[in-house]
Design an enzyme around this catalytic site. Sequence first.
Site, mmCIF file in Angstrom:
data_model
loop_
_atom_site.group_PDB
_atom_site.id
_atom_site.type_symbol
_atom_site.label_atom_id
_atom_site.label_comp_id
_atom_site.label_asym_id
_atom_site.label_seq_id
_atom_site.Cartn_x
_atom_site.Cartn_y
_atom_site.Cartn_z
ATOM 1 N N GLY A 52 0.780 -1.102 0.066
ATOM 2 C CA GLY A 52 -0.122 -0.135 -0.091
ATOM 3 C C GLY A 52 0.977 1.277 -0.141
ATOM 4 N N ASP A 108 0.692 4.001 4.102
ATOM 5 C CA ASP A 108 -1.062 4.251 3.428
ATOM 6 C C ASP A 108 -2.095 4.864 4.408
ATOM 7 O OD1 ASP A 108 -2.039 1.832 3.934
ATOM 8 O OD2 ASP A 108 -2.072 1.169 1.673
ATOM 9 N N ASP A 111 -5.712 2.796 10.194
ATOM 10 C CA ASP A 111 -7.093 2.166 10.451
ATOM 11 C C ASP A 111 -7.328 1.765 11.835
ATOM 12 O OD1 ASP A 111 -9.915 2.353 9.140
ATOM 13 O OD2 ASP A 111 -9.476 -0.454 8.691
ATOM 14 N N LYS A 139 -8.068 7.269 9.150
ATOM 15 C CA LYS A 139 -9.256 7.630 9.305
ATOM 16 C C LYS A 139 -10.025 6.262 10.857
ATOM 17 C CE LYS A 139 -10.348 3.984 5.955
ATOM 18 N NZ LYS A 139 -10.980 2.352 5.630
ATOM 19 N N PHE A 160 -14.596 3.385 2.708
ATOM 20 C CA PHE A 160 -13.128 2.754 2.069
ATOM 21 C C PHE A 160 -12.935 3.670 0.317
ATOM 22 C CE2 PHE A 160 -10.923 -0.844 0.131
ATOM 23 C CZ PHE A 160 -10.779 -1.304 0.654
ATOM 24 N N VAL A 161 -11.314 3.773 1.076
ATOM 25 C CA VAL A 161 -11.571 4.082 -0.350
ATOM 26 C C VAL A 161 -9.521 3.679 -1.356
ATOM 27 C CG1 VAL A 161 -11.718 6.687 0.939
ATOM 28 C CG2 VAL A 161 -8.828 5.436 1.475
ATOM 29 N N ASP A 167 -5.436 -0.478 -2.156
ATOM 30 C CA ASP A 167 -6.141 -1.114 -2.932
ATOM 31 C C ASP A 167 -7.438 -1.357 -2.369
ATOM 32 O OD1 ASP A 167 -5.005 -2.911 -0.796
ATOM 33 O OD2 ASP A 167 -5.105 -4.762 -2.748
ATOM 34 N N ARG A 173 -4.395 0.243 -6.900
ATOM 35 C CA ARG A 173 -3.543 1.127 -6.846
ATOM 36 C C ARG A 173 -3.126 1.867 -7.680
ATOM 37 N NH1 ARG A 173 -1.946 -1.995 -2.366
ATOM 38 N NH2 ARG A 173 -2.313 -4.767 -2.288
HETATM 39 P P1 IMP Z 1 -5.100 -1.657 10.805
HETATM 40 O O1 IMP Z 1 -4.295 -2.469 10.994
HETATM 41 O O2 IMP Z 1 -6.562 -1.747 10.619
HETATM 42 O O3 IMP Z 1 -4.670 0.047 10.712
HETATM 43 O O4 IMP Z 1 -4.766 -1.474 8.936
HETATM 44 C C1 IMP Z 1 -3.863 -0.847 7.987
HETATM 45 C C2 IMP Z 1 -4.356 -1.625 6.410
HETATM 46 O O5 IMP Z 1 -5.222 -1.739 6.494
HETATM 47 C C3 IMP Z 1 -3.183 -0.102 5.853
HETATM 48 O O6 IMP Z 1 -2.282 -0.336 5.446
HETATM 49 C C4 IMP Z 1 -4.049 -0.454 4.472
HETATM 50 O O7 IMP Z 1 -3.854 -2.201 3.748
HETATM 51 C C5 IMP Z 1 -5.717 -1.442 4.327
HETATM 52 N N1 IMP Z 1 -6.782 -0.424 4.307
HETATM 53 C C6 IMP Z 1 -7.332 0.424 6.189
HETATM 54 N N2 IMP Z 1 -8.409 0.494 5.261
HETATM 55 C C7 IMP Z 1 -8.113 0.673 4.049
HETATM 56 C C8 IMP Z 1 -9.018 1.225 3.022
HETATM 57 O O8 IMP Z 1 -9.742 2.319 3.140
HETATM 58 N N3 IMP Z 1 -8.824 1.510 1.827
HETATM 59 C C9 IMP Z 1 -7.670 0.106 1.250
HETATM 60 N N4 IMP Z 1 -6.957 0.056 2.480
HETATM 61 C C10 IMP Z 1 -7.101 0.157 3.614
HETATM 62 MG MG MG Z 2 -1.104 -1.715 3.754
#
Ligand code: IMP
Ligand code: MG
Length: 192
Positions: A52, A108, A111, A139, A160-161, A167, A173
């Site tokens: 990402g 990237d 979340d 986010k 969701f972006v 991706d 991407r």
């Molecule tokens: P976390 O571990 O939930 O913080 O997830 C982070 C990863 O989830 C990021 O590096 C992205 O690969 C993926 N991700 C989270 N939200 C999105 C989104 O809106 N679009 C695409 N990928 C996302």
């Molecule tokens: Mg990622």
Amino acid sequence: MPNRKRPAPIHPDLESIMFTEAEIKERVRTLGTELRNTYGAGEFTMISIINGAVMFTADLMREIDNPVRLDCVRISSYGDRTMSDGAPQIVSSLTIDIADRHVLVIDDILDTGRTLTLITGLIRKLKPASLRVCVLLDKEERRQVPFKADFVGFRIPNKFVVGYGLDFAERYRNLPCIGVLKTQIQGTLEWA
Ligand code: IMP
Ligand code: MG
């Protein structure tokens, strides 16, 4: 003929554009200045979370002229879903030494916070001189474990972006902008 550049047409799978190519470029440029204000002219080691963060990392590193080292880590991701549910796992790990180095982790999007909690926990054990985190998007609403990044490009709502490295099932991407994926596409997986 007037020499005005037409805006690129919106990709049919996008509901809306959240950040245009020009807006991203401008914000990445100012993030470069923020890095410069923190690190001065010193060396640091960038650790990019792939896939990402590929585009963000490539652009961000060209906005600074510090000596930088680069490594990448690969994390198991959502697969074909748009919601992360399990614990992320490291699939491919560091290949360069980071003990006593100033480390900047780049992702990237922040979340749930699980990925960066995992990575920073592992890196901290390797005794870097300092450890900071830079994400293009945050986010915050979706956080499940408390986590704050040191540098944030844009804070975004819970949508969701895709695009600019982000991706859905490995698609989109390569879009130069960041846009909200249509919900009906999120439910369509026959090509994934
Ligand atoms: P976390 O571990 O939930 O913080 O997830 C982070 C990863 O989830 C990021 O590096 C992205 O690969 C993926 N991700 C989270 N939200 C999105 C989104 O809106 N679009 C695409 N990928 C996302
Ligand atoms: Mg990622």
